[in-house]
Design a protein around this motif. Sequence first.
Motif, PDB file in Angstrom:
ATOM      1  N   ARG A 164       4.193   0.082  -0.580  1.00  0.00           N
ATOM      2  CA  ARG A 164       3.216  -0.954  -0.232  1.00  0.00           C
ATOM      3  C   ARG A 164       3.710  -1.788   0.943  1.00  0.00           C
ATOM      4  NH1 ARG A 164      -0.342  -2.064  -4.588  1.00  0.00           N
ATOM      5  NH2 ARG A 164      -0.301  -4.311  -4.256  1.00  0.00           N
ATOM      6  N   ARG A 165       5.011  -2.039   0.972  1.00  0.00           N
ATOM      7  CA  ARG A 165       5.570  -2.805   2.084  1.00  0.00           C
ATOM      8  C   ARG A 165       5.561  -1.982   3.369  1.00  0.00           C
ATOM      9  NH1 ARG A 165       9.031  -4.472  -2.185  1.00  0.00           N
ATOM     10  NH2 ARG A 165      10.690  -3.027  -1.602  1.00  0.00           N
ATOM     11  N   VAL A 166       5.808  -0.678   3.246  1.00  0.00           N
ATOM     12  CA  VAL A 166       5.765   0.190   4.429  1.00  0.00           C
ATOM     13  C   VAL A 166       4.366   0.200   5.025  1.00  0.00           C
ATOM     14  CG1 VAL A 166       5.980   2.571   5.237  1.00  0.00           C
ATOM     15  CG2 VAL A 166       7.669   1.658   3.637  1.00  0.00           C
ATOM     16  N   ILE A 167       3.362   0.365   4.174  1.00  0.00           N
ATOM     17  CA  ILE A 167       1.986   0.442   4.650  1.00  0.00           C
ATOM     18  C   ILE A 167       1.532  -0.885   5.256  1.00  0.00           C
ATOM     19  CG2 ILE A 167      -0.411   0.722   3.866  1.00  0.00           C
ATOM     20  CD1 ILE A 167       0.590   2.792   1.878  1.00  0.00           C
ATOM     21  N   ALA A 168       2.130  -1.994   4.813  1.00  0.00           N
ATOM     22  CA  ALA A 168       1.746  -3.311   5.325  1.00  0.00           C
ATOM     23  C   ALA A 168       2.271  -3.568   6.731  1.00  0.00           C
ATOM     24  CB  ALA A 168       2.257  -4.403   4.382  1.00  0.00           C
ATOM     25  N   SER A 169       3.033  -2.629   7.294  1.00  0.00           N
ATOM     26  CA  SER A 169       3.582  -2.803   8.635  1.00  0.00           C
ATOM     27  C   SER A 169       2.470  -2.999   9.653  1.00  0.00           C
ATOM     28  CB  SER A 169       4.426  -1.581   9.019  1.00  0.00           C
ATOM     29  OG  SER A 169       4.737  -1.610  10.396  1.00  0.00           O
ATOM     30  N   PRO A 170       2.654  -3.920  10.602  1.00  0.00           N
ATOM     31  CA  PRO A 170       1.623  -4.140  11.639  1.00  0.00           C
ATOM     32  C   PRO A 170       1.322  -2.882  12.448  1.00  0.00           C
ATOM     33  CG  PRO A 170       3.230  -5.927  11.639  1.00  0.00           C
ATOM     34  CD  PRO A 170       3.779  -4.863  10.730  1.00  0.00           C
ATOM     35  N   ASP A 171       2.273  -1.953  12.515  1.00  0.00           N
ATOM     36  CA  ASP A 171       2.082  -0.744  13.307  1.00  0.00           C
ATOM     37  C   ASP A 171       1.169   0.276  12.619  1.00  0.00           C
ATOM     38  OD1 ASP A 171       3.823  -1.772  15.215  1.00  0.00           O
ATOM     39  OD2 ASP A 171       5.583  -0.844  14.274  1.00  0.00           O
ATOM     40  N   LEU A 172       0.833   0.032  11.351  1.00  0.00           N
ATOM     41  CA  LEU A 172       0.065   1.024  10.600  1.00  0.00           C
ATOM     42  C   LEU A 172      -1.333   0.524  10.253  1.00  0.00           C
ATOM     43  CD1 LEU A 172       2.878   2.334   8.228  1.00  0.00           C
ATOM     44  CD2 LEU A 172       1.951   3.462  10.257  1.00  0.00           C
ATOM     45  N   ASP A 173      -1.881  -0.315  11.117  1.00  0.00           N
ATOM     46  CA  ASP A 173      -3.203  -0.882  10.850  1.00  0.00           C
ATOM     47  C   ASP A 173      -4.268   0.205  10.752  1.00  0.00           C
ATOM     48  OD1 ASP A 173      -5.062  -3.227  10.676  1.00  0.00           O
ATOM     49  OD2 ASP A 173      -5.847  -2.328  12.504  1.00  0.00           O
ATOM     50  N   GLN A 174      -4.202   1.211  11.614  1.00  0.00           N
ATOM     51  CA  GLN A 174      -5.207   2.279  11.583  1.00  0.00           C
ATOM     52  C   GLN A 174      -5.134   3.084  10.284  1.00  0.00           C
ATOM     53  OE1 GLN A 174      -6.179   4.366  15.395  1.00  0.00           O
ATOM     54  NE2 GLN A 174      -4.283   3.426  16.111  1.00  0.00           N
ATOM     55  N   LEU A 175      -3.912   3.263   9.781  1.00  0.00           N
ATOM     56  CA  LEU A 175      -3.761   3.956   8.496  1.00  0.00           C
ATOM     57  C   LEU A 175      -4.383   3.136   7.377  1.00  0.00           C
ATOM     58  CD1 LEU A 175      -2.519   6.215   6.691  1.00  0.00           C
ATOM     59  CD2 LEU A 175      -0.471   4.786   6.558  1.00  0.00           C
ATOM     60  N   ARG A 176      -4.113   1.833   7.362  1.00  0.00           N
ATOM     61  CA  ARG A 176      -4.649   0.978   6.293  1.00  0.00           C
ATOM     62  C   ARG A 176      -6.182   1.016   6.268  1.00  0.00           C
ATOM     63  NH1 ARG A 176      -0.571  -2.348   8.153  1.00  0.00           N
ATOM     64  NH2 ARG A 176      -2.013  -3.663   9.319  1.00  0.00           N
ATOM     65  N   GLN A 177      -6.788   1.143   7.434  1.00  0.00           N
ATOM     66  CA  GLN A 177      -8.246   1.190   7.485  1.00  0.00           C
ATOM     67  C   GLN A 177      -8.808   2.447   6.833  1.00  0.00           C
ATOM     68  OE1 GLN A 177      -9.600   0.612  11.518  1.00  0.00           O
ATOM     69  NE2 GLN A 177      -8.293  -1.173  11.831  1.00  0.00           N
ATOM     70  N   ARG A 178      -7.962   3.448   6.630  1.00  0.00           N
ATOM     71  CA  ARG A 178      -8.415   4.707   6.035  1.00  0.00           C
ATOM     72  C   ARG A 178      -8.084   4.802   4.543  1.00  0.00           C
ATOM     73  NH1 ARG A 178      -7.860   5.398  11.273  1.00  0.00           N
ATOM     74  NH2 ARG A 178      -8.994   7.040  12.395  1.00  0.00           N
ATOM     75  N   ILE A 179      -7.495   3.739   3.998  1.00  0.00           N
ATOM     76  CA  ILE A 179      -7.175   3.731   2.571  1.00  0.00           C
ATOM     77  C   ILE A 179      -8.415   3.302   1.786  1.00  0.00           C
ATOM     78  CG2 ILE A 179      -5.760   2.692   0.762  1.00  0.00           C
ATOM     79  CD1 ILE A 179      -3.529   2.397   2.801  1.00  0.00           C
ATOM     80  N   LEU A 180      -8.920   4.204   0.951  1.00  0.00           N
ATOM     81  CA  LEU A 180     -10.150   3.944   0.205  1.00  0.00           C
ATOM     82  C   LEU A 180      -9.886   3.350  -1.168  1.00  0.00           C
ATOM     83  CD1 LEU A 180     -12.011   7.270   1.064  1.00  0.00           C
ATOM     84  CD2 LEU A 180     -12.245   5.050   2.175  1.00  0.00           C
ATOM     85  N   ALA A 181      -8.717   3.618  -1.723  1.00  0.00           N
ATOM     86  CA  ALA A 181      -8.382   3.097  -3.057  1.00  0.00           C
ATOM     87  C   ALA A 181      -6.874   2.960  -3.150  1.00  0.00           C
ATOM     88  CB  ALA A 181      -8.902   4.013  -4.159  1.00  0.00           C
ATOM     89  N   SER A 182      -6.429   1.893  -3.809  1.00  0.00           N
ATOM     90  CA  SER A 182      -4.994   1.649  -3.972  1.00  0.00           C
ATOM     91  C   SER A 182      -4.761   1.029  -5.337  1.00  0.00           C
ATOM     92  CB  SER A 182      -4.493   0.709  -2.863  1.00  0.00           C
ATOM     93  OG  SER A 182      -3.129   0.388  -3.053  1.00  0.00           O
ATOM     94  N   PHE A 183      -3.712   1.503  -6.019  1.00  0.00           N
ATOM     95  CA  PHE A 183      -3.440   0.982  -7.359  1.00  0.00           C
ATOM     96  C   PHE A 183      -1.942   0.984  -7.617  1.00  0.00           C
ATOM     97  CE2 PHE A 183      -3.085   1.080 -11.988  1.00  0.00           C
ATOM     98  CZ  PHE A 183      -3.988   0.076 -12.338  1.00  0.00           C
ATOM     99  N   HIS A 184      -1.468  -0.089  -8.267  1.00  0.00           N
ATOM    100  CA  HIS A 184      -0.056  -0.165  -8.651  1.00  0.00           C
ATOM    101  C   HIS A 184       0.071   0.075 -10.149  1.00  0.00           C
ATOM    102  CE1 HIS A 184       4.172  -1.220  -8.527  1.00  0.00           C
ATOM    103  NE2 HIS A 184       3.967  -2.012  -9.562  1.00  0.00           N
TER     104      HIS A 184
END
Length: 325
Positions: A164-184
Amino acid sequence: MHIDAYGFRDHPFLMTPDARLFFPSSVHSRAHAHLMYGLAQGEGFVVVTGEVGAGKTTLVERFCSELDPETFVVARIMTTQVAGDDLLRLVADAFGVQAEGDKATVLRGIIAALRKAERRHVLIVDEAQALTPAGLEELRMLSNITDGGRALLQTILLGQPELRRVIASPDLDQLRQRILASFHLGGLSREETRSYVEHRLRAVGWTGNPSWDDDAFEVIFRHTGGIPRRINRLCSRVLLAGALEKSPHLTADLVESTALELEEDLGGISVRDAIFAQPRITPEIEAQLDALTHRIETLERTIARRERVFNRLMEFLSELSGARR
């Protein structure tokens, strides 16, 4: 030994993930619903995180067992810290594509394989917290492959909380926009811990022998935090101790002593000690964690809005279908 002593058909607490022993706890059921929701979108990414031993692999084993092989092609890879090009080769190999040659050759092979088959392709990436930003970017680029406006690949990322911390990186904004569902995926509750233990026992033929103290399950929860793999490890040792003592009844004291013995053998600290440990966090680290938490919460709110829109759309389509009939 305890199989013979208690008449079980098999080991009830093996550490190896087994979809047949899947326990639909509240958290696992919600995680499964997120996977199915993401799959229904036909594109993008689904992210499932959890502590080591929380049941991510068993969850995905169950999920995969429910997919029709006539409809889906499922490929799984487990990553370490590999370069982006090497990750593409892992993906190619997982889909049965030639992984030799330069990057362009490998990529053309993957695209050709995705476009050739009429079935939908799902890529499951385990231990995804070890992916480099370059590797995640390669996966994002693969998600852009389409044919006639239809995405040809969906990706499920499984990982420890660090993901979750890796995905929160500012460099991965385009990836985050493609995440449709997330669960911990968290631990089981006290009540579910008992239900989980009894579920695993019944699955191998348990009919009450051995019997358990009610308080024994509280001790199990206290020492494991409700994490399934920890429960399996402790309960396996408890059954062994009970078999050695030829005991038809397992007490809270036996569970307590076994848990302490296990912690001493492994040289680790108890769940209770871990919970109350006070690591030193500097103001700089605290500020970074706050920023990451804010990003993750924003992402989760976005996903929640998409889920609400999807649910309303499904209700509308259902009503429209009923009106046409």
